[in-house]
Write a protein that holds these residues in place. Structure first.
Motif, PDB file in Angstrom:
ATOM      1  N   ALA A   1       3.047  -2.099  -8.476  1.00  0.00           N
ATOM      2  CA  ALA A   1       1.998  -2.551  -7.550  1.00  0.00           C
ATOM      3  C   ALA A   1       2.593  -3.435  -6.465  1.00  0.00           C
TER       4      ALA A   1
ATOM      5  N   ALA B   1       3.600  -1.891 -14.504  1.00  0.00           N
ATOM      6  CA  ALA B   1       2.570  -1.656 -13.487  1.00  0.00           C
ATOM      7  C   ALA B   1       2.577  -2.739 -12.415  1.00  0.00           C
ATOM      8  N   ASP B   2       2.870  -3.990 -12.802  1.00  0.00           N
ATOM      9  CA  ASP B   2       2.863  -5.075 -11.823  1.00  0.00           C
ATOM     10  C   ASP B   2       3.976  -4.899 -10.798  1.00  0.00           C
TER      11      ASP B   2
ATOM     12  N   ARG C   1      -1.713   6.130  -8.567  1.00  0.00           N
ATOM     13  CA  ARG C   1      -0.833   5.383  -9.474  1.00  0.00           C
ATOM     14  C   ARG C   1       0.044   6.341 -10.295  1.00  0.00           C
TER      15      ARG C   1
ATOM     16  N   ARG D   1       4.349  -1.254  -3.945  1.00  0.00           N
ATOM     17  CA  ARG D   1       3.379  -0.560  -3.100  1.00  0.00           C
ATOM     18  C   ARG D   1       2.798  -1.514  -2.055  1.00  0.00           C
ATOM     19  N   THR D   2       2.475  -2.739  -2.485  1.00  0.00           N
ATOM     20  CA  THR D   2       1.903  -3.713  -1.557  1.00  0.00           C
ATOM     21  C   THR D   2       2.879  -4.061  -0.443  1.00  0.00           C
TER      22      THR D   2
ATOM     23  N   GLU E   1       2.761   7.664  -8.044  1.00  0.00           N
ATOM     24  CA  GLU E   1       3.816   6.666  -7.825  1.00  0.00           C
ATOM     25  C   GLU E   1       4.748   6.587  -9.028  1.00  0.00           C
TER      26      GLU E   1
END
Length: 294
Positions: A250, A246-247, A217, A253-254, A220
């Motif tokens: 994320a 952060a959301d 994290r 990344r997903t 990133e």
């Protein structure tokens, strides 16, 4: 079409063969996998195309000690390459440890296969046993694509992984050599390395990540800051930009992991946009296929 069908059948056959080879020791001892013959160890050579390059010396010494006491429980899979000469398809680690243990002969299973199938077997065996580091895995996929014309979908079927897994592995080959070395040695994980691919100076960032023991994290986050700095080097036109929450990171990344492509999400109160970066027509066609299914 027939060629694609043949590859799928070959993939299932390879998976079945490796599944048989990879039974627990108790089943192996019960002759679930039995040797075809025993051959002098000097008649067996490594496969120079084996995707696995790194073998931990301590691990080899431990296995050698076990072999001295119990022998080789699981035979080495080989193919003929001449009169009384054999090349390893699967089991190089056991062969190396047997040499350290001073064995004169080793049990083998003989498979008469061509170069392509031998490479596929080696990759499948190592992937299923998690013996390859991320870079070795990517290089193995690249070799099959370059030499035998496989697509990412073909490889996914053969190794039992998703197409996005194959695509994400191949993306690691874009990294400069020093970063790839850190990935091979285990200093960086695949997650760390993927975050560095679009950055301006992957080597410096990778060294900083390793020195500071950063999480994926954290990697990133600094990679995202670097990418933003590339798009607006002066930073003066619109003032300092707030870091993505952060959301959002994320979600990026997903989506990136799912597609195997770089995905950027820019969201504001009034809306935003999603950017998918592709480099080949094959990748574009895959995106179109996914969208058409919706």
């Amino acid at each position: 079409m027939n060629d694609d069908h043949s590859k799928r059948r070959l993939g299932r056959g390879l998976a079945a063969l490796i599944g048989e080879m990879d039974q627990p020791v108790a089943e192996t001892v019960a002759s679930r996998v039995t040797a075809d013959r025993t051959v002098p160890i000097e008649f067996v050579s490594r496969n120079p195309r084996n995707p696995r390059r790194y073998f931990d010396e301590d691990d080899l010494q431990d296995l050698a000690s076990s072999i001295r006491q119990h022998g080789i429980v699981q035979p080495v899979v080989v193919r003929s390459v001449g009169t009384d000469r054999y090349e390893i398809i699967a089991g190089e680690r056991r062969w190396r440890a047997a040499q350290l243990a001073g064995l004169a002969d080793i049990p083998v299973i003989l498979r008469e296969v061509d170069d392509r199938t031998a490479l596929e077997l080696a990759i499948v065996e190592n992937v299923q046993r998690a013996d390859l580091n991320p870079l070795e895995e990517a290089l193995g996929y690249e070799q099959l694509i370059a030499e035998h014309g496989y697509t990412q979908n073909d490889l996914g079927e053969i190794i039992g992984k998703s197409r996005s897994h194959v695509a994400n592995s191949l993306r690691l080959l874009k990294l400069p050599e020093p970063v790839r070395d850190m990935l091979s040695s285990g200093e960086l994980s695949a997650g760390h390395a993927r975050a560095l691919i679009p950055t301006s100076d992957p080597v410096s960032l990778a060294r900083s990540i390793v020195a500071k023991g950063m999480s994926v994290r954290d990697a990133e986050r600094i990679a995202q800051n670097d990418i933003k700095a590339q798009s607006d080097p002066s930073g003066a036109a619109a003032g300092p930009r707030p870091a993505k929450d952060a959301d959002t990171l994320a979600l990026e990344r997903t989506l990136s992991d799912s597609l195997g492509l770089e995905v950027t999400v820019n969201h504001k109160a009034s809306g935003g946009h999603l950017r998918i970066a592709y480099r080949t027509l094959e990748q574009l066609e895959e995106i179109c296929r996914l969208l058409e299914r919706r």
